[in-house]
Design a protein around this motif. Sequence first.
Motif, PDB file in Angstrom:
ATOM      1  N   HIS A   1     109.254  -0.976  66.777  1.00  0.00           N
ATOM      2  CA  HIS A   1     108.106  -1.961  66.157  1.00  0.00           C
ATOM      3  C   HIS A   1     108.295  -2.425  65.047  1.00  0.00           C
ATOM      4  O   HIS A   1     107.417  -2.118  64.272  1.00  0.00           O
ATOM      5  CB  HIS A   1     106.949  -0.352  66.562  1.00  0.00           C
ATOM      6  N   ALA A   2     108.503  -3.665  65.202  1.00  0.00           N
ATOM      7  CA  ALA A   2     108.414  -4.849  64.581  1.00  0.00           C
ATOM      8  C   ALA A   2     107.274  -5.434  64.217  1.00  0.00           C
ATOM      9  O   ALA A   2     106.739  -5.965  65.035  1.00  0.00           O
ATOM     10  CB  ALA A   2     109.864  -5.408  64.200  1.00  0.00           C
ATOM     11  N   THR A   3     107.005  -5.877  63.244  1.00  0.00           N
ATOM     12  CA  THR A   3     106.195  -7.042  62.929  1.00  0.00           C
ATOM     13  C   THR A   3     106.543  -7.767  61.493  1.00  0.00           C
ATOM     14  O   THR A   3     107.054  -7.238  61.049  1.00  0.00           O
ATOM     15  CB  THR A   3     104.634  -6.342  61.846  1.00  0.00           C
ATOM     16  N   GLY A   4     106.878  -8.723  62.517  1.00  0.00           N
ATOM     17  CA  GLY A   4     107.153 -10.457  61.235  1.00  0.00           C
ATOM     18  C   GLY A   4     105.591 -10.688  60.250  1.00  0.00           C
ATOM     19  O   GLY A   4     104.773 -11.333  61.498  1.00  0.00           O
ATOM     20  N   VAL A   5     105.586 -11.339  59.442  1.00  0.00           N
ATOM     21  CA  VAL A   5     104.508 -11.685  58.813  1.00  0.00           C
ATOM     22  C   VAL A   5     105.267 -13.350  58.602  1.00  0.00           C
ATOM     23  O   VAL A   5     106.261 -12.665  57.565  1.00  0.00           O
ATOM     24  CB  VAL A   5     103.877 -11.011  57.786  1.00  0.00           C
ATOM     25  N   ASP A   6     104.698 -14.508  58.698  1.00  0.00           N
ATOM     26  CA  ASP A   6     105.323 -15.280  57.325  1.00  0.00           C
ATOM     27  C   ASP A   6     103.752 -16.286  57.296  1.00  0.00           C
ATOM     28  O   ASP A   6     103.199 -16.934  57.358  1.00  0.00           O
ATOM     29  CB  ASP A   6     106.356 -16.141  57.974  1.00  0.00           C
ATOM     30  N   TYR A   7     104.170 -17.077  55.971  1.00  0.00           N
ATOM     31  CA  TYR A   7     103.178 -18.211  55.688  1.00  0.00           C
ATOM     32  C   TYR A   7     102.845 -19.200  56.011  1.00  0.00           C
ATOM     33  O   TYR A   7     101.740 -19.187  56.726  1.00  0.00           O
ATOM     34  CB  TYR A   7     103.970 -18.372  53.970  1.00  0.00           C
ATOM     35  N   ALA A   8     104.329 -19.794  56.936  1.00  0.00           N
ATOM     36  CA  ALA A   8     104.085 -20.784  57.337  1.00  0.00           C
ATOM     37  C   ALA A   8     104.069 -21.279  58.685  1.00  0.00           C
ATOM     38  O   ALA A   8     104.610 -19.752  59.455  1.00  0.00           O
ATOM     39  CB  ALA A   8     105.911 -21.568  57.064  1.00  0.00           C
ATOM     40  N   SER A   9     103.510 -21.459  59.443  1.00  0.00           N
ATOM     41  CA  SER A   9     103.137 -21.333  61.041  1.00  0.00           C
ATOM     42  C   SER A   9     104.617 -21.827  61.595  1.00  0.00           C
ATOM     43  O   SER A   9     104.581 -21.160  62.691  1.00  0.00           O
ATOM     44  CB  SER A   9     101.929 -22.227  61.351  1.00  0.00           C
ATOM     45  N   GLY A  10     105.208 -22.592  61.261  1.00  0.00           N
ATOM     46  CA  GLY A  10     106.708 -23.114  61.643  1.00  0.00           C
ATOM     47  C   GLY A  10     107.471 -21.933  61.453  1.00  0.00           C
ATOM     48  O   GLY A  10     108.275 -21.655  62.782  1.00  0.00           O
ATOM     49  N   ALA A  11     107.257 -21.071  60.819  1.00  0.00           N
ATOM     50  CA  ALA A  11     108.279 -20.031  61.202  1.00  0.00           C
ATOM     51  C   ALA A  11     107.937 -18.862  62.357  1.00  0.00           C
ATOM     52  O   ALA A  11     108.805 -18.504  63.203  1.00  0.00           O
ATOM     53  CB  ALA A  11     108.557 -19.255  59.584  1.00  0.00           C
ATOM     54  N   ILE A  12     107.018 -18.348  62.411  1.00  0.00           N
ATOM     55  CA  ILE A  12     106.132 -17.501  63.369  1.00  0.00           C
ATOM     56  C   ILE A  12     106.268 -18.625  64.488  1.00  0.00           C
ATOM     57  O   ILE A  12     106.351 -17.456  65.603  1.00  0.00           O
ATOM     58  CB  ILE A  12     104.198 -17.922  63.304  1.00  0.00           C
ATOM     59  N   ASP A  13     106.447 -19.655  64.815  1.00  0.00           N
ATOM     60  CA  ASP A  13     106.596 -20.083  65.979  1.00  0.00           C
ATOM     61  C   ASP A  13     108.040 -20.304  66.326  1.00  0.00           C
ATOM     62  O   ASP A  13     108.776 -19.831  67.530  1.00  0.00           O
ATOM     63  CB  ASP A  13     105.977 -21.520  66.213  1.00  0.00           C
ATOM     64  N   ALA A  14     108.901 -20.596  65.735  1.00  0.00           N
ATOM     65  CA  ALA A  14     110.191 -19.983  65.673  1.00  0.00           C
ATOM     66  C   ALA A  14     110.157 -18.871  65.814  1.00  0.00           C
ATOM     67  O   ALA A  14     111.316 -18.417  66.858  1.00  0.00           O
ATOM     68  CB  ALA A  14     111.211 -20.367  64.398  1.00  0.00           C
ATOM     69  N   CYS A  15     109.795 -17.993  65.266  1.00  0.00           N
ATOM     70  CA  CYS A  15     109.825 -16.211  65.947  1.00  0.00           C
ATOM     71  C   CYS A  15     109.619 -16.181  66.821  1.00  0.00           C
ATOM     72  O   CYS A  15     110.506 -15.433  68.272  1.00  0.00           O
ATOM     73  CB  CYS A  15     109.148 -15.688  64.437  1.00  0.00           C
ATOM     74  N   ALA A  16     108.293 -16.273  67.456  1.00  0.00           N
ATOM     75  CA  ALA A  16     108.295 -16.219  69.075  1.00  0.00           C
ATOM     76  C   ALA A  16     108.752 -16.413  69.733  1.00  0.00           C
ATOM     77  O   ALA A  16     109.361 -15.901  70.909  1.00  0.00           O
ATOM     78  CB  ALA A  16     106.577 -16.681  68.972  1.00  0.00           C
TER      79      ALA A  16
ATOM     80  N   GLN B   1     100.415 -15.158  61.337  1.00  0.00           N
ATOM     81  CA  GLN B   1     100.538 -16.187  60.182  1.00  0.00           C
ATOM     82  C   GLN B   1      99.685 -15.560  59.186  1.00  0.00           C
ATOM     83  O   GLN B   1      98.414 -15.927  59.235  1.00  0.00           O
ATOM     84  CB  GLN B   1     100.697 -17.246  60.635  1.00  0.00           C
ATOM     85  N   ALA B   2     100.302 -15.238  57.449  1.00  0.00           N
ATOM     86  CA  ALA B   2      99.237 -14.936  56.863  1.00  0.00           C
ATOM     87  C   ALA B   2     100.280 -14.727  55.146  1.00  0.00           C
ATOM     88  O   ALA B   2     101.184 -14.674  55.569  1.00  0.00           O
ATOM     89  CB  ALA B   2      98.906 -13.665  57.278  1.00  0.00           C
ATOM     90  N   ASP B   3      99.172 -14.756  53.843  1.00  0.00           N
ATOM     91  CA  ASP B   3      99.760 -14.913  53.321  1.00  0.00           C
ATOM     92  C   ASP B   3     100.119 -13.436  52.823  1.00  0.00           C
ATOM     93  O   ASP B   3      98.340 -12.352  52.924  1.00  0.00           O
ATOM     94  CB  ASP B   3      98.564 -15.333  52.266  1.00  0.00           C
TER      95      ASP B   3
END
Length: 204
Positions: free
Chosen positions: A64-79, A93-95
């Motif tokens: 059950h993985a959760t990814g967190v990143d500062y940049a929306s570009g990273a989260i979009d790519a991960c999705a 997307q969070a600090d």
Amino acid sequence: MAGPTVEFWQTRFESGNVPWDRGSANPQLEQWIAAGMIGPGTTMLVPGCGRGWEVAALAAHGVHATGVDYASGAIDACARLLQSQGLAAELFQADVLDWQPAAPVDAVYEQTCLCALHPDHWRAYADQLRAWIRPGGRLFALFVQAIAEESGQGFVKGPPYHCDIHAMRALFPARDWEWPAPPYPRLASNPAFQELAVVLTRKG
């Protein structure tokens, strides 16, 4: 705030200037999974998840993985990566210095987040990691060894910032974390730096 801004990281992902991205999950993570150290049903965070190769690898193994990143570009790519492989994971997307999971997790995979944060923020981040992980849970860490001549002269150079093992012992002290005995595997996963693979267990 000392160190790279969210705009810095966003520009990197938008331009594709991500030289640390190998296009696949880190082989050390795959080794930990193969060794049974990370099993199906584990709740696991990946801070600084980037394009999500590790998030996808964990999800593919029933984590059950959760990814967190500062940049929306990273989260979009991960999705997009997860969707392309028919996988599911929570993404935020969070600090990482402010964000909190809904409940403590079994483990955290730490590879690219600590070394991307200016050392001024390391203490706060280490406190976050301890808060995120339940007692008895584990921190699967790859501490970047990015030694530079400037560092020897007192300059703080990065990212990536050099994660000296003595600094790591101070950040994750033995009173709070169980450390395995050295030597630690040293991985030459990038031409510019190496990584020390260390698995810490959170004490109660």
